[in-house]
Design a protein around this motif. Structure first.
Motif, mmCIF file in Angstrom:
data_model
loop_
_atom_site.group_PDB
_atom_site.id
_atom_site.type_symbol
_atom_site.label_atom_id
_atom_site.label_comp_id
_atom_site.label_asym_id
_atom_site.label_seq_id
_atom_site.Cartn_x
_atom_site.Cartn_y
_atom_site.Cartn_z
ATOM 1 N N ALA A 21 0.843 -1.201 0.000
ATOM 2 C CA ALA A 21 0.000 0.000 0.000
ATOM 3 C C ALA A 21 0.876 1.248 0.000
ATOM 4 O O ALA A 21 2.024 1.223 0.442
ATOM 5 C CB ALA A 21 -0.915 0.007 1.208
ATOM 6 N N ARG A 22 0.313 2.315 -0.528
ATOM 7 C CA ARG A 22 1.029 3.586 -0.522
ATOM 8 C C ARG A 22 0.664 4.356 0.737
ATOM 9 O O ARG A 22 -0.468 4.330 1.196
ATOM 10 C CB ARG A 22 0.660 4.408 -1.752
ATOM 11 N N GLY A 23 1.618 5.033 1.254
ATOM 12 C CA GLY A 23 1.345 5.836 2.443
ATOM 13 C C GLY A 23 1.913 5.211 3.708
ATOM 14 O O GLY A 23 2.038 3.990 3.822
ATOM 15 N N PHE A 24 2.231 6.037 4.673
ATOM 16 C CA PHE A 24 2.828 5.592 5.930
ATOM 17 C C PHE A 24 1.838 4.740 6.725
ATOM 18 O O PHE A 24 0.696 5.137 6.945
ATOM 19 C CB PHE A 24 3.252 6.820 6.748
ATOM 20 N N ARG A 25 2.265 3.557 7.107
ATOM 21 C CA ARG A 25 1.486 2.613 7.915
ATOM 22 C C ARG A 25 0.233 2.085 7.216
ATOM 23 O O ARG A 25 -0.640 1.508 7.852
ATOM 24 C CB ARG A 25 1.105 3.236 9.258
ATOM 25 N N ALA A 26 0.131 2.314 5.949
ATOM 26 C CA ALA A 26 -1.030 1.790 5.219
ATOM 27 C C ALA A 26 -0.903 0.275 5.086
ATOM 28 O O ALA A 26 0.186 -0.260 4.883
ATOM 29 C CB ALA A 26 -1.125 2.436 3.845
ATOM 30 N N LYS A 27 -2.025 -0.409 5.191
ATOM 31 C CA LYS A 27 -2.019 -1.863 5.096
ATOM 32 C C LYS A 27 -1.930 -2.292 3.624
ATOM 33 O O LYS A 27 -2.467 -1.621 2.746
ATOM 34 C CB LYS A 27 -3.291 -2.429 5.720
ATOM 35 N N PRO A 28 -1.265 -3.415 3.360
ATOM 36 C CA PRO A 28 -1.205 -3.916 1.980
ATOM 37 C C PRO A 28 -2.611 -4.206 1.446
ATOM 38 O O PRO A 28 -3.520 -4.556 2.200
ATOM 39 C CB PRO A 28 -0.393 -5.216 2.107
ATOM 40 N N PHE A 29 -2.746 -4.058 0.121
ATOM 41 C CA PHE A 29 -4.021 -4.379 -0.509
ATOM 42 C C PHE A 29 -4.040 -5.859 -0.845
ATOM 43 O O PHE A 29 -3.169 -6.367 -1.562
ATOM 44 C CB PHE A 29 -4.212 -3.560 -1.786
ATOM 45 N N ARG A 30 -5.044 -6.589 -0.332
ATOM 46 C CA ARG A 30 -5.168 -8.026 -0.570
ATOM 47 C C ARG A 30 -6.098 -8.251 -1.760
ATOM 48 O O ARG A 30 -7.319 -8.146 -1.644
ATOM 49 C CB ARG A 30 -5.678 -8.720 0.683
ATOM 50 N N ALA A 31 -5.507 -8.544 -2.914
ATOM 51 C CA ALA A 31 -6.278 -8.717 -4.145
ATOM 52 C C ALA A 31 -6.942 -10.086 -4.217
ATOM 53 O O ALA A 31 -8.031 -10.224 -4.782
ATOM 54 C CB ALA A 31 -5.385 -8.509 -5.361
ATOM 55 N N LEU A 32 -6.284 -11.118 -3.693
ATOM 56 C CA LEU A 32 -6.849 -12.462 -3.627
ATOM 57 C C LEU A 32 -6.804 -12.945 -2.187
ATOM 58 O O LEU A 32 -5.784 -12.796 -1.503
ATOM 59 C CB LEU A 32 -6.074 -13.438 -4.526
ATOM 60 N N LYS A 33 -7.901 -13.551 -1.740
ATOM 61 C CA LYS A 33 -8.061 -13.888 -0.325
ATOM 62 C C LYS A 33 -8.296 -15.386 -0.134
ATOM 63 O O LYS A 33 -9.377 -15.804 0.263
ATOM 64 C CB LYS A 33 -9.231 -13.090 0.254
ATOM 65 N N GLY A 34 -7.290 -16.185 -0.453
ATOM 66 C CA GLY A 34 -7.411 -17.617 -0.242
ATOM 67 C C GLY A 34 -8.202 -18.326 -1.327
ATOM 68 O O GLY A 34 -9.160 -19.048 -1.048
ATOM 69 N N VAL A 35 -7.790 -18.147 -2.572
ATOM 70 C CA VAL A 35 -8.509 -18.700 -3.724
ATOM 71 C C VAL A 35 -7.974 -20.095 -4.055
ATOM 72 O O VAL A 35 -6.763 -20.320 -4.085
ATOM 73 C CB VAL A 35 -8.355 -17.772 -4.945
ATOM 74 N N SER A 36 -8.887 -21.025 -4.342
ATOM 75 C CA SER A 36 -8.511 -22.385 -4.741
ATOM 76 C C SER A 36 -9.302 -22.802 -5.981
ATOM 77 O O SER A 36 -10.529 -22.660 -6.000
ATOM 78 C CB SER A 36 -8.788 -23.384 -3.604
ATOM 79 N N ILE A 37 -8.591 -23.297 -6.990
ATOM 80 C CA ILE A 37 -9.228 -23.824 -8.203
ATOM 81 C C ILE A 37 -8.406 -25.001 -8.723
ATOM 82 O O ILE A 37 -7.267 -25.212 -8.298
ATOM 83 C CB ILE A 37 -9.336 -22.773 -9.341
ATOM 84 N N GLY A 38 -8.969 -25.750 -9.664
ATOM 85 C CA GLY A 38 -8.237 -26.806 -10.348
ATOM 86 C C GLY A 38 -8.705 -26.904 -11.785
ATOM 87 O O GLY A 38 -9.872 -26.668 -12.081
ATOM 88 N N ILE A 39 -7.778 -27.232 -12.688
ATOM 89 C CA ILE A 39 -8.110 -27.408 -14.103
ATOM 90 C C ILE A 39 -7.479 -28.706 -14.577
ATOM 91 O O ILE A 39 -6.271 -28.923 -14.404
ATOM 92 C CB ILE A 39 -7.587 -26.240 -14.964
ATOM 93 N N GLY A 40 -8.281 -29.571 -15.171
ATOM 94 C CA GLY A 40 -7.779 -30.833 -15.689
ATOM 95 C C GLY A 40 -7.300 -30.713 -17.120
ATOM 96 O O GLY A 40 -7.527 -29.708 -17.798
#
Length: 281
Positions: A21-40
Motif C-alpha cells: 500500500a502507498r502511504g505511511f502505515r497503510a495496510k497492503p491491498f489483498r487482491a486475492l483472499k485464499g482462492v482455490s481452483i483446479g483445471i484438468g
C-alpha cells in the motif's frame, strides 16, 4: 467436451496475493483472499467477475506476473508459486497466454511470420523447423499463407486475435490463460473466435483458464465456472448449473447484466437486476 483427468493439470490452493500500500502505515491491498481452483487436462475453467474482482490477478499469478503472498500454484505436478525467471522461460513451452486487446498485444512493427516465429526462436528451435511450424499455425487458425509477410495493422480485430491465438499455440502448450480474449470484439467476431478455441481444444487437448466478465460468453466453452467477487470465489460448479441456475446473488446479478438480443427480455433483466441490487443494498 472431455472430462478432467484425475490429477489436475493446474491446482491453485488457498492463494493470497497482496500488493504494497502507498502511504505511511497503510495496510497492503489483498487482491486475492485464499482462492482455490483446479483445471484438468483438456478442460476449460471459466473465471468470471466484474472489474476489480480479482480474476485477472489470479491469471497473472498463474503466469508469474503477480506476487504470491501465501498458498501454492502447482502446474503439471510442479510447484511454480515462486518460480525463477529461468524456470518461467522453460514453462513457456507448456503455459501460454492470450491477452484481451489484439490491437496492442502484437508488435505493430513486425510481420506476422516473425511474430509467430519469435516464441519458437526463444526456445531454441531452428529456422527450418520454425518456418514449417508457422505455416501449420496459420492453417490452424484459418488465416491465409500470405499473412506471413503482412503486418498486424492490415488485419481486422478478429484476425489479429487469431494471430495472438496462433502465437500462444506455437509451442503446443498444455494450458493457455485467456484473459478477456473476446471482450474487445463485436458479437459476431466473438462467436467466431470462441468456436475457434473450441475446435483447437478438440484437436489438441489444450486446457484453458478463460477469464471474462460475461457469463454468457463462458457458458459456450467452459466445463466448470468459478465466480469471483472482491478477491474470493463465491460460486463454483458445472458451467450449466452456474450460468443457468446460479445460487449466489452476485452471480445472479452477473447473469442479468449479460446482454440479450430481445429488447423486451433485456428490459426485464434490467428491472430484475435493479431489484437484486436494491435488496443487496
Amino acid at each position: 467436451m472431455t472430462d478432467a483427468t484425475d490429477r489436475p493439470l493446474l491446482t491453485v490452493d488457498d492463494l493470497v496475493v497482496e500488493y504494497p500500500a502507498r502511504g505511511f502505515r497503510a495496510k497492503p491491498f489483498r487482491a486475492l483472499k485464499g482462492v482455490s481452483i483446479g483445471i484438468g487436462a483438456g478442460e476449460t475453467l471459466g473465471l468470471v467477475g466484474e472489474s476489480g474482482s480479482g480474476k485477472t490477478t489470479l491469471g497473472r499469478a498463474v503466469l508469474g506476473l503477480a506476487p504470491v503472498t501465501e498458498g501454492t500454484i502447482t502446474f503439471d505436478g510442479a510447484d511454480i508459486s515462486h518460480a525463477s525467471r529461468r524456470v518461467r522461460q522453460k514453462l513457456g513451452r507448456s503455459l501460454q497466454v492470450v491477452f484481451q486487446d489484439p490491437y496492442t498485444s502484437l508488435n505493430p512493427a513486425m510481420q506476422i511470420g516473425d511474430i509467430l516465429a519469435e516464441p519458437l526462436s526463444v526456445q531454441g528451435i531452428g529456422a527450418k523447423q520454425s518456418r514449417a511450424r508457422v505455416k501449420e499455425l496459420l492453417d490452424h487458425v484459418h488465416l491465409p499463407a500470405d499473412a506471413l509477410q503482412r503486418q498486424p495493422r492490415e488485419f481486422s480485430g478478429g484476425q489479429r486475435q487469431r494471430v495472438a491465438i496462433a502465437r500462444a499455440l506455437a509451442l503446443s502448450p498444455k494450458l493457455i490463460v485467456c484473459d478477456e480474449p473476446v471482450s474487445a470484439l463485436d458479437l459476431t467476431t466473438q462467436a467466431t473466435v470462441l468456436d475457434l478455441l473450441l475446435q483447437i481444444q478438440r484437436d489438441t487437448g489444450v486446457s484453458y483458464l478463460f477469464i471474462s466478465h460475461d457469463l454468457d460468453v463462458v457458458r459456450h466453452l467452459s466445463h466448470r465456472v468459478a465466480v469471483m467477487y472482491h478477491g474470493e470465489i463465491v460460486e463454483y460448479g458445472p458451467a450449466r448449473q452456474v450460468t443457468e441456475r446460479p445460487e449466489h446473488a452476485y452471480t445472479q446479478r452477473l447473469l442479468l447484466a449479460s446482454p440479450v438480443p430481445d429488447p423486451d427480455l433485456q428490459a426485464q433483466r434490467r428491472e430484475e437486476r435493479r431489484e437484486l441490487l436494491a435488496a443487496a443494498g
